[in-house]
Design a protein around this motif. Structure first.
Motif, PDB file in Angstrom:
ATOM      1  N   ILE A  28      38.973  49.377  29.551  1.00 27.77           N
ATOM      2  CA  ILE A  28      39.838  48.281  29.088  1.00 27.77           C
ATOM      3  C   ILE A  28      40.904  47.951  30.138  1.00 27.77           C
ATOM      4  N   THR A  29      41.530  48.984  30.702  1.00 30.78           N
ATOM      5  CA  THR A  29      42.557  48.756  31.730  1.00 30.78           C
ATOM      6  C   THR A  29      41.957  48.103  32.971  1.00 30.78           C
ATOM      7  N   ALA A  30      40.753  48.534  33.370  1.00 28.30           N
ATOM      8  CA  ALA A  30      40.099  47.947  34.541  1.00 28.30           C
ATOM      9  C   ALA A  30      39.824  46.457  34.324  1.00 28.30           C
ATOM     10  N   LEU A  31      39.342  46.099  33.144  1.00 23.68           N
ATOM     11  CA  LEU A  31      39.077  44.690  32.846  1.00 23.68           C
ATOM     12  C   LEU A  31      40.364  43.870  32.875  1.00 23.68           C
ATOM     13  N   LEU A  32      41.432  44.432  32.315  1.00 26.53           N
ATOM     14  CA  LEU A  32      42.713  43.724  32.311  1.00 26.53           C
ATOM     15  C   LEU A  32      43.235  43.516  33.729  1.00 26.53           C
ATOM     16  N   LEU A  33      43.052  44.517  34.596  1.00 31.22           N
ATOM     17  CA  LEU A  33      43.533  44.415  35.971  1.00 31.22           C
ATOM     18  C   LEU A  33      42.730  43.397  36.783  1.00 31.22           C
ATOM     19  N   ILE A  34      41.524  43.076  36.344  1.00 33.97           N
ATOM     20  CA  ILE A  34      40.752  42.012  36.989  1.00 33.97           C
ATOM     21  C   ILE A  34      41.182  40.650  36.460  1.00 33.97           C
ATOM     22  N   ILE A  36      44.047  39.715  34.639  1.00 27.20           N
ATOM     23  CA  ILE A  36      45.456  39.313  34.698  1.00 27.20           C
ATOM     24  C   ILE A  36      45.830  38.651  36.027  1.00 27.20           C
ATOM     25  N   PRO A  37      45.487  39.222  37.220  1.00 26.93           N
ATOM     26  CA  PRO A  37      45.847  38.520  38.465  1.00 26.93           C
ATOM     27  C   PRO A  37      45.246  37.126  38.562  1.00 26.93           C
ATOM     28  N   ILE A  38      43.977  36.979  38.129  1.00 29.66           N
ATOM     29  CA  ILE A  38      43.346  35.657  38.166  1.00 29.66           C
ATOM     30  C   ILE A  38      44.110  34.690  37.272  1.00 29.66           C
ATOM     31  N   ALA A  39      44.453  35.160  36.058  1.00 22.48           N
ATOM     32  CA  ALA A  39      45.180  34.295  35.116  1.00 22.48           C
ATOM     33  C   ALA A  39      46.554  33.918  35.664  1.00 22.48           C
ATOM     34  N   ILE A  40      47.245  34.867  36.302  1.00 23.29           N
ATOM     35  CA  ILE A  40      48.580  34.587  36.853  1.00 23.29           C
ATOM     36  C   ILE A  40      48.500  33.542  37.959  1.00 23.29           C
ATOM     37  N   PHE A  41      47.521  33.687  38.868  1.00 19.16           N
ATOM     38  CA  PHE A  41      47.371  32.721  39.958  1.00 19.16           C
ATOM     39  C   PHE A  41      47.048  31.327  39.420  1.00 19.16           C
ATOM     40  N   PHE A 279      40.638  49.555  42.415  1.00 21.07           N
ATOM     41  CA  PHE A 279      39.534  48.688  42.809  1.00 21.07           C
ATOM     42  C   PHE A 279      39.509  47.426  41.952  1.00 21.07           C
ATOM     43  N   SER A 280      39.753  47.586  40.655  1.00 17.21           N
ATOM     44  CA  SER A 280      39.765  46.433  39.751  1.00 17.21           C
ATOM     45  C   SER A 280      40.904  45.487  40.101  1.00 17.21           C
ATOM     46  N   LEU A 285      42.795  40.445  42.483  1.00 17.61           N
ATOM     47  CA  LEU A 285      43.603  39.693  43.449  1.00 17.61           C
ATOM     48  C   LEU A 285      42.719  38.864  44.382  1.00 17.61           C
ATOM     49  N   ALA A 286      41.642  39.484  44.870  1.00 21.02           N
ATOM     50  CA  ALA A 286      40.735  38.760  45.768  1.00 21.02           C
ATOM     51  C   ALA A 286      40.095  37.578  45.043  1.00 21.02           C
ATOM     52  N   ALA A 287      39.673  37.797  43.807  1.00 24.73           N
ATOM     53  CA  ALA A 287      39.064  36.710  43.036  1.00 24.73           C
ATOM     54  C   ALA A 287      40.081  35.611  42.763  1.00 24.73           C
ATOM     55  N   GLY A 288      41.332  36.007  42.462  1.00 27.65           N
ATOM     56  CA  GLY A 288      42.378  35.014  42.214  1.00 27.65           C
ATOM     57  C   GLY A 288      42.654  34.162  43.433  1.00 27.65           C
ATOM     58  N   VAL A 289      42.754  34.792  44.611  1.00 27.36           N
ATOM     59  CA  VAL A 289      42.990  34.050  45.858  1.00 27.36           C
ATOM     60  C   VAL A 289      41.815  33.118  46.154  1.00 27.36           C
ATOM     61  N   PHE A 290      40.590  33.618  45.959  1.00 25.66           N
ATOM     62  CA  PHE A 290      39.393  32.802  46.222  1.00 25.66           C
ATOM     63  C   PHE A 290      39.354  31.583  45.302  1.00 25.66           C
ATOM     64  N   ILE A 291      39.631  31.793  44.021  1.00 26.56           N
ATOM     65  CA  ILE A 291      39.574  30.691  43.051  1.00 26.56           C
ATOM     66  C   ILE A 291      40.643  29.645  43.353  1.00 26.56           C
TER      67      ILE A 291
END
Length: 453
Positions: A28-34, A36-41, A279-280, A285-291
């Motif tokens: 659950i924490t790993a999914l949230l860490l993936i 949340i950064p995307i949502a914030i960006f 890693f998550s 963060l990488a996915a957020g920057v890419f998007i």
């Protein structure tokens, strides 16, 4: 000395990682860490777009009557020359008073006109917008014009002061500047024109801040891992002392192997969880920057710009990363070895909980030393990189950012490894000595004295 260490390690690791609570928390924490950064960006970019869209809207006026008793004949049409969208074709007309202007608007049935009154004080020029009765201009439209005045307050002040057009152009002329290195000056290439030079300058400016953040994050990681799992290590070590398995354990498994196996079993489960989360987070963060770069290539988010150029800053060299990771891991093992000593001198779980203050105090003192003296970038004292208590928190950041020489980092890592092995051996000897001890509670000083005798 470490005979059957593998069996103890596997047994402890399996017990730690097979529980439902461990699995659910990790996933659950790993999914949230993936996510949340995307949502914030995405939200930050959306809010930024909304702010830029709401920055300035049309005021809806075709004509504006200006009342300026100090300078009644000023040509306010100059404001159309500012080339602000929707504010380039407004007809400005001077009026002697607000009453006269409102009367003219009513007589001519000008539904898209209003009055602005300008007054001078010693330090500023003040404006008041007056809307006529039955006007098509809303209060929001008037507020938009007010924003236009505020955005161009300096020019408005010059115009209202009856500054001549030539003078207005002189004070409004734009200036430009550039920065050159000595070699760049000879070649006529400024830093602002040289992309590599800009990246180098950004790296130089960002490195101290990044190093400070990395030190703080590393210290927090070590602190929370030991706080959360230190007591678990102690409880696992004293577990067999209350059972009939003690005699068998001491015959089949060396004390050092059992201490090290249990300690690494608990820590491996903790670090597996921790690195899964890291890693998550990196993936998020990488996915957020890419998007963001895909949906809005012209975004001006500082975090996106920094993360996009992180690989160009030369902060993470392979050798430095290896030393940093090993230092972080052995730093956690070092403090865990201190927790193991506290468990080794404890005969019951209650005594282990009481002795927990020993390693917690060492951890707290080191943590505050890092907060007060370890966040200084290149000015951090060398002893902090060599002392195992503090090097686990400051050395990973220092070696990654290049503020610590590789040789110093290697010496600090070697000292930590030797200190950790010695602590594990000491914990094993104390465990063996205290395994069959029956008597009053023993503190660390008394246990060391007994061991010496």
């Amino acid at each position: 000395m470490f005979k059957n260490f593998g069996k103890v390690f596997k047994f402890t690791f399996r017990n730690q990682t097979t529980s439902d609570g461990y699995k659910k928390l990790t996933i659950i924490t790993a999914l949230l860490l993936i996510i949340i950064p995307i949502a914030i960006f995405v939200l930050s970019d959306k809010l930024g777009d909304d702010e830029s869209e709401d920055e300035l809207k049309p005021c809806g006026a075709d004509k504006i009557y200006v009342v300026n008793e100090a300078h009644p004949k000023v040509n306010y049409g100059i404001l159309n020359m500012l080339n602000v969208d929707d504010y380039t074709s407004i007809a400005y007309e001077n009026a002697d008073s607000v009453t006269d202007a409102l009367k003219t608007i009513n007589e001519k049935s000008e539904n898209k006109s209003f009055v602005i009154q300008l007054t001078e004080s010693d330090t500023s020029i003040n404006s008041r917008i007056i809307l006529p009765e039955n006007s098509d201009i809303s209060e929001d439209d008037a507020e938009n014009f007010n924003k236009f005045l505020n955005m161009n307050s300096q020019t408005v002040a010059f115009v209202a002061s009856d500054l001549k057009l030539e003078e207005l152009q002189a004070v409004s002329v734009k200036t430009s500047s550039n920065v050159y290195t000595s070699s760049g000056y000879d070649e006529g290439v400024g830093i602002l024109d040289d992309k590599d030079a800009q990246d180098e300058q950004m790296s130089k400016d960002a490195t101290p801040v990044f190093n400070m953040i990395l030190v703080f994050v590393t210290a927090m990681v070590v602190y929370f891992v030991i706080i959360f799992y230190g007591n678990g290590i102690m409880q696992n070590i004293v577990l067999e002392k209350s059972s009939k398995l003690m005699d068998t354990m001491l015959i089949s498994v060396k004390p050092e192997a059992m201490i090290f196996g249990k300690m690494l079993g608990v820590l491996s489960a903790a670090l597996l969880q921790f690195f899964t989360w890291i890693f998550s987070l990196v993936l998020g963060l990488a996915a957020g920057v890419f998007i963001i770069n895909k949906i809005n290539p012209d975004n001006e988010m500082m975090a996106v710009a920094f993360l996009s150029n992180l690989n160009k800053m030369g902060l993470f060299k392979p050798v430095s990363v290896i030393i940093a990771v090993l230092t972080l891991l052995f730093g956690i093992v070092f403090y865990s070895a201190i927790a193991s000593i506290c468990g080794a001198i404890s005969s019951t779980k209650e005594e282990a909980a009481s002795n927990q203050s020993l390693f917690v105090m060492a951890l707290l003192v080191s943590f505050y030393l890092v907060l007060f003296f370890g966040l200084k970038g290149e000015d951090v004292a060398t002893w902090m990189y060599l002392l195992p208590f503090t090097s686990s928190m400051v050395l990973p950041a220092g070696v990654c950012s290049g503020t610590v020489p590789v040789l110093t980092a290697a010496i600090g890592l070697l000292i930590m490894i030797v200190a950790t092995v010695l602590l594990v051996i000491l914990a094993g000897k104390l465990y063996k000595m205290m395994s069959l001890y029956k008597g009053n509670k023993v503190n660390l000083a008394k246990a060391l004295k007994m061991l010496k005798q």
